[in-house]
Write a protein that holds these residues in place. Structure first.
Motif, mmCIF file in Angstrom:
data_model
loop_
_atom_site.group_PDB
_atom_site.id
_atom_site.type_symbol
_atom_site.label_atom_id
_atom_site.label_comp_id
_atom_site.label_asym_id
_atom_site.label_seq_id
_atom_site.Cartn_x
_atom_site.Cartn_y
_atom_site.Cartn_z
ATOM 1 N N ALA A 43 3.735 45.153 28.829
ATOM 2 C CA ALA A 43 4.483 44.507 29.917
ATOM 3 C C ALA A 43 3.663 44.483 31.211
ATOM 4 C CB ALA A 43 5.823 45.213 30.146
ATOM 5 N N SER B 36 10.960 52.272 32.071
ATOM 6 C CA SER B 36 10.048 51.126 31.980
ATOM 7 C C SER B 36 10.132 50.261 33.222
ATOM 8 C CB SER B 36 10.405 50.251 30.778
ATOM 9 O OG SER B 36 10.415 51.021 29.632
ATOM 10 N N LEU C 286 16.021 59.713 15.970
ATOM 11 C CA LEU C 286 17.371 59.233 16.309
ATOM 12 C C LEU C 286 17.528 57.725 16.125
ATOM 13 C CD1 LEU C 286 17.555 57.858 19.483
ATOM 14 C CD2 LEU C 286 16.795 60.154 20.004
ATOM 15 N N MET C 287 16.427 56.990 16.149
ATOM 16 C CA MET C 287 16.537 55.532 15.970
ATOM 17 C C MET C 287 16.877 55.160 14.532
ATOM 18 S SD MET C 287 14.135 52.635 17.611
ATOM 19 C CE MET C 287 12.830 52.389 16.470
ATOM 20 N N LEU D 136 15.673 60.826 30.539
ATOM 21 C CA LEU D 136 15.388 59.391 30.716
ATOM 22 C C LEU D 136 16.422 58.687 31.581
ATOM 23 C CD1 LEU D 136 14.323 58.685 27.007
ATOM 24 C CD2 LEU D 136 12.829 58.533 29.002
ATOM 25 N N VAL E 219 9.547 40.071 30.010
ATOM 26 C CA VAL E 219 9.993 40.648 28.729
ATOM 27 C C VAL E 219 10.963 39.705 27.995
ATOM 28 C CG1 VAL E 219 9.493 43.049 29.287
ATOM 29 C CG2 VAL E 219 11.769 42.131 29.820
ATOM 30 N N ALA F 73 16.280 53.587 25.088
ATOM 31 C CA ALA F 73 16.551 54.751 25.945
ATOM 32 C C ALA F 73 15.584 54.809 27.117
ATOM 33 C CB ALA F 73 16.449 56.025 25.107
ATOM 34 N N ILE G 289 8.716 44.192 22.172
ATOM 35 C CA ILE G 289 9.209 44.476 20.812
ATOM 36 C C ILE G 289 9.934 43.223 20.345
ATOM 37 C CG2 ILE G 289 10.795 45.818 19.381
ATOM 38 C CD1 ILE G 289 10.197 48.235 20.825
ATOM 39 N N PHE H 6 9.191 41.249 36.035
ATOM 40 C CA PHE H 6 9.289 42.062 34.814
ATOM 41 C C PHE H 6 10.338 41.486 33.856
ATOM 42 C CE2 PHE H 6 11.510 45.770 32.817
ATOM 43 C CZ PHE H 6 10.511 46.136 31.927
ATOM 44 N N PRO I 165 24.060 50.014 20.039
ATOM 45 C CA PRO I 165 23.980 51.445 20.365
ATOM 46 C C PRO I 165 22.553 51.970 20.467
ATOM 47 C CG PRO I 165 24.846 51.110 18.122
ATOM 48 C CD PRO I 165 24.776 49.760 18.775
ATOM 49 N N PRO J 190 15.749 41.979 25.579
ATOM 50 C CA PRO J 190 14.454 42.575 25.207
ATOM 51 C C PRO J 190 14.549 44.052 24.871
ATOM 52 C CG PRO J 190 14.583 42.274 27.583
ATOM 53 C CD PRO J 190 15.790 41.603 27.008
ATOM 54 N N PRO K 154 5.327 49.409 27.603
ATOM 55 C CA PRO K 154 4.990 49.303 29.030
ATOM 56 C C PRO K 154 3.563 48.794 29.236
ATOM 57 C CG PRO K 154 6.018 51.416 28.554
ATOM 58 C CD PRO K 154 5.756 50.770 27.228
ATOM 59 N N ILE L 81 6.731 62.119 30.732
ATOM 60 C CA ILE L 81 8.074 62.029 30.148
ATOM 61 C C ILE L 81 8.208 62.902 28.897
ATOM 62 C CG2 ILE L 81 9.725 60.483 29.009
ATOM 63 C CD1 ILE L 81 8.748 58.243 30.857
HETATM 64 C C1 HEM Z 1 8.874 47.303 28.421
HETATM 65 C C2 HEM Z 1 9.089 48.427 27.794
HETATM 66 C C3 HEM Z 1 9.992 48.628 26.613
HETATM 67 C C4 HEM Z 1 10.660 47.712 25.834
HETATM 68 C C5 HEM Z 1 10.661 46.190 25.963
HETATM 69 C C6 HEM Z 1 11.413 48.467 24.845
HETATM 70 C C7 HEM Z 1 12.228 47.893 23.880
HETATM 71 C C8 HEM Z 1 12.956 48.625 22.950
HETATM 72 C C9 HEM Z 1 13.723 48.032 21.875
HETATM 73 C C10 HEM Z 1 13.827 46.532 21.599
HETATM 74 C C11 HEM Z 1 14.308 49.040 21.178
HETATM 75 C C12 HEM Z 1 15.193 48.898 19.935
HETATM 76 C C13 HEM Z 1 16.583 48.558 20.367
HETATM 77 C C14 HEM Z 1 17.515 48.213 19.247
HETATM 78 O O1 HEM Z 1 17.159 48.301 18.054
HETATM 79 O O2 HEM Z 1 18.645 47.846 19.594
HETATM 80 C C15 HEM Z 1 13.922 50.284 21.817
HETATM 81 C C16 HEM Z 1 14.366 51.531 21.419
HETATM 82 C C17 HEM Z 1 13.956 52.708 22.002
HETATM 83 N N1 HEM Z 1 13.075 52.853 23.052
HETATM 84 FE FE1 HEM Z 1 12.200 51.345 24.104
HETATM 85 N N2 HEM Z 1 11.195 49.805 25.037
HETATM 86 C C18 HEM Z 1 10.339 49.957 26.101
HETATM 87 C C19 HEM Z 1 9.857 51.159 26.613
HETATM 88 C C20 HEM Z 1 10.281 52.410 26.229
HETATM 89 C C21 HEM Z 1 9.838 53.654 26.822
HETATM 90 C C22 HEM Z 1 8.859 53.762 27.997
HETATM 91 C C23 HEM Z 1 10.466 54.672 26.152
HETATM 92 C C24 HEM Z 1 10.401 56.152 26.358
HETATM 93 C C25 HEM Z 1 9.668 56.766 27.252
HETATM 94 C C26 HEM Z 1 11.308 54.064 25.137
HETATM 95 C C27 HEM Z 1 12.107 54.767 24.282
HETATM 96 C C28 HEM Z 1 12.927 54.193 23.309
HETATM 97 C C29 HEM Z 1 13.760 54.968 22.412
HETATM 98 C C30 HEM Z 1 13.907 56.489 22.365
HETATM 99 C C31 HEM Z 1 14.408 54.034 21.588
HETATM 100 C C32 HEM Z 1 15.410 54.333 20.475
HETATM 101 C C33 HEM Z 1 16.819 54.313 21.068
HETATM 102 C C34 HEM Z 1 17.906 54.608 20.068
HETATM 103 O O3 HEM Z 1 17.670 54.461 18.866
HETATM 104 O O4 HEM Z 1 18.990 55.009 20.496
HETATM 105 N N3 HEM Z 1 11.162 52.695 25.216
HETATM 106 N N4 HEM Z 1 13.093 50.005 22.889
#
Ligand code: HEM
Length: 390
Positions: free
Chosen positions: A235, A343, A75-76, A94, A268, A338, A274, A264, A334, A329, A232, A142
């Motif tokens: 972090a 986190s 989906l990303m 989530l 971040v 998620a 990321i 936290f 959109p 962060p 995580p 999860i």
């Molecule tokens: C400190 C922990 C985390 C940070 C800093 C982080 C950061 C991010 C970032 C920067 C993106 C991309 C956003 C964008 O392009 O606008 C992202 C996307 C995503 N993250 Fe995380 N993330 C973390 C933990 C997690 C965890 C624990 C999960 C799931 C268990 C997760 C699931 C996802 C998913 C599914 C997306 C894609 C969302 C979409 O495309 O709609 N993330 N995350």
């Protein structure tokens, strides 16, 4: 109107510490083509916040990208309605409700279990012995892959991260990634065959209940493992390091002036786990007088945005008193993470308070300096610590 200016970087130095280069870019060339990465980097917060929601131009659909090829189209890597449909399906796994009612107690059990084993030892590498297994245990719950081994979860995640950054086409890296995705497919098949596990609130269950096609389920589980393990982990270890190396900031927590959520959020911002999210330009566009052409590769540099002087004074300082509400962060559009609620619960409500409450006189092991690295994903590679064994 102009093409993006060229800005050369030293890739090895960028990996060691990207922040001095990113600071120069923000000042001198905030939208610039970096030939070493073959991408146009956006480094100012306002530019990213303006560009990211504009999905007509800055598209997530990257059909030729390594992520699609190696992990399937998750989906990303989708835009608009196609993205939203899948985002809605995974939401119940989530959501804040799922986190508080299902996951938080499981995170706490995992943290207690790990700390019970660590407490008598008096010494550990906090990345390997706490942050990594705790992050993996959370992800097992999860995703619904509860039979997975935590070390495997981390290795799968790393193999996929290496695979999707393998622009040089290294065969060994690609082979490791294929091995990891095959192992995840096998773990998914095994979990699906145990029917009772499909009744819970896990990602696997909610996607199966929504009758999502199996190849999409597989791609999304791989996305969550590649993106939900190391952040995580980084972090937890990183925020611990930030506090232990900034006693003046830690004393604000001890005195009750700041809480674990501040720890936290500021971590971040300071070192974003990321640092970057990629996009493909879908059509001609101009931003701040710079031209973008179809198929240009764009990197939104979240790590740079979170140190933008326009929003954060002395941005290189870890400072728990600052207002972090303008930091991004978790993204700024959109595709906002998620897993953000999960986190925050894992790191700020469970991992950090449990660690600091349980291990008495927790401190850095001065004989073994911690290692830090990365720019797309940045975090501690090791964190040797000591405490008074119980
Ligand atoms: C400190 C922990 C985390 C940070 C800093 C982080 C950061 C991010 C970032 C920067 C993106 C991309 C956003 C964008 O392009 O606008 C992202 C996307 C995503 N993250 Fe995380 N993330 C973390 C933990 C997690 C965890 C624990 C999960 C799931 C268990 C997760 C699931 C996802 C998913 C599914 C997306 C894609 C969302 C979409 O495309 O709609 N993330 N995350």
């Amino acid at each position: 109107m102009a093409s993006p200016p060229r800005f050369d970087i030293d890739v090895a130095a960028f990996w060691q510490d990207p922040y001095p280069t990113l600071s120069k870019m923000r000042q001198q060339a905030p939208i610039a083509y970096v030939p070493q990465l073959d991408a146009i980097l956006l480094t100012r917060r306002d530019d990213i916040v303006e560009a990211e929601p504009n999905i007509e131009v800055f598209s997530s659909h990257q059909p030729e990208g390594l992520m699609n090829r190696l992990m399937g189209q998750n989906l990303m890597r989708k835009d608009g309605e196609a993205h939203l449909v899948e985002r809605r399906i995974i939401f119940p796994a989530l959501s804040p409700k799922a986190v508080s009612e299902c996951w938080r107690s499981q995170f706490q059990n995992a943290a207690d279990h790990l700390l019970q084993h660590l407490e008598p030892k008096g010494t550990a590498d906090l990345v390997k012995d706490y942050a990594l297994p705790l992050s993996a245990e959370a992800l097992k719950s999860i995703t619904g892959l509860i039979a997975a081994n935590p070390q495997d979860m981390d290795a799968w995640s790393q193999a996929m991260i290496d695979g999707i950054a393998n622009y040089g086409g290294d065969h060994a890296v690609e082979a490791r990634c294929h091995q990891a995705t095959a192992s995840i497919d096998a773990a998914i098949d095994a979990a699906v065959s145990r029917r009772e596990e499909t009744q819970d609130q896990s990602l696997l269950s909610v996607m199966l209940r929504a009758d999502m096609p199996m190849d999409q389920i597989r791609a999304n589980i791989k996305l969550v493992i590649s993106g939900g393990q190391n952040e995580p982990r980084d972090a937890i270890a990183g925020a611990t390091w930030a506090l232990l190396s900034h006693p003046d900031q830690y004393s604000k927590v001890v005195r009750g002036e700041r809480n674990w959520t501040h720890v936290f959020d500021e971590y971040v911002r300071w070192i974003s786990p990321i640092g970057m999210s990629p996009r493909r330009v879908a059509k001609h566009h101009t931003l701040r007088g710079i031209n973008f052409a179809p198929d240009d590769r764009v990197f939104f540099m979240f790590g740079a945005a979170n140190r933008d002087e326009a929003y954060f004074s002395e941005p290189d300082r870890y400072d728990l008193s600052r207002d972090t509400t303008k930091s991004i962060p978790f993204g700024a559009g959109p595709h906002f993470c998620a897993g953000a609620w999960a986190s925050r619960a894992l790191v700020a409500y469970v991992a950090l308070p449990s660690l600091f409450n349980r291990l008495k006189d927790l401190r850095l092991d001065e004989s073994k300096p911690p290692e830090v690295g990365g720019w797309a994903f940045r975090g501690l590679l090791s964190l040797p610590v000591l405490w008074e064994p119980a």
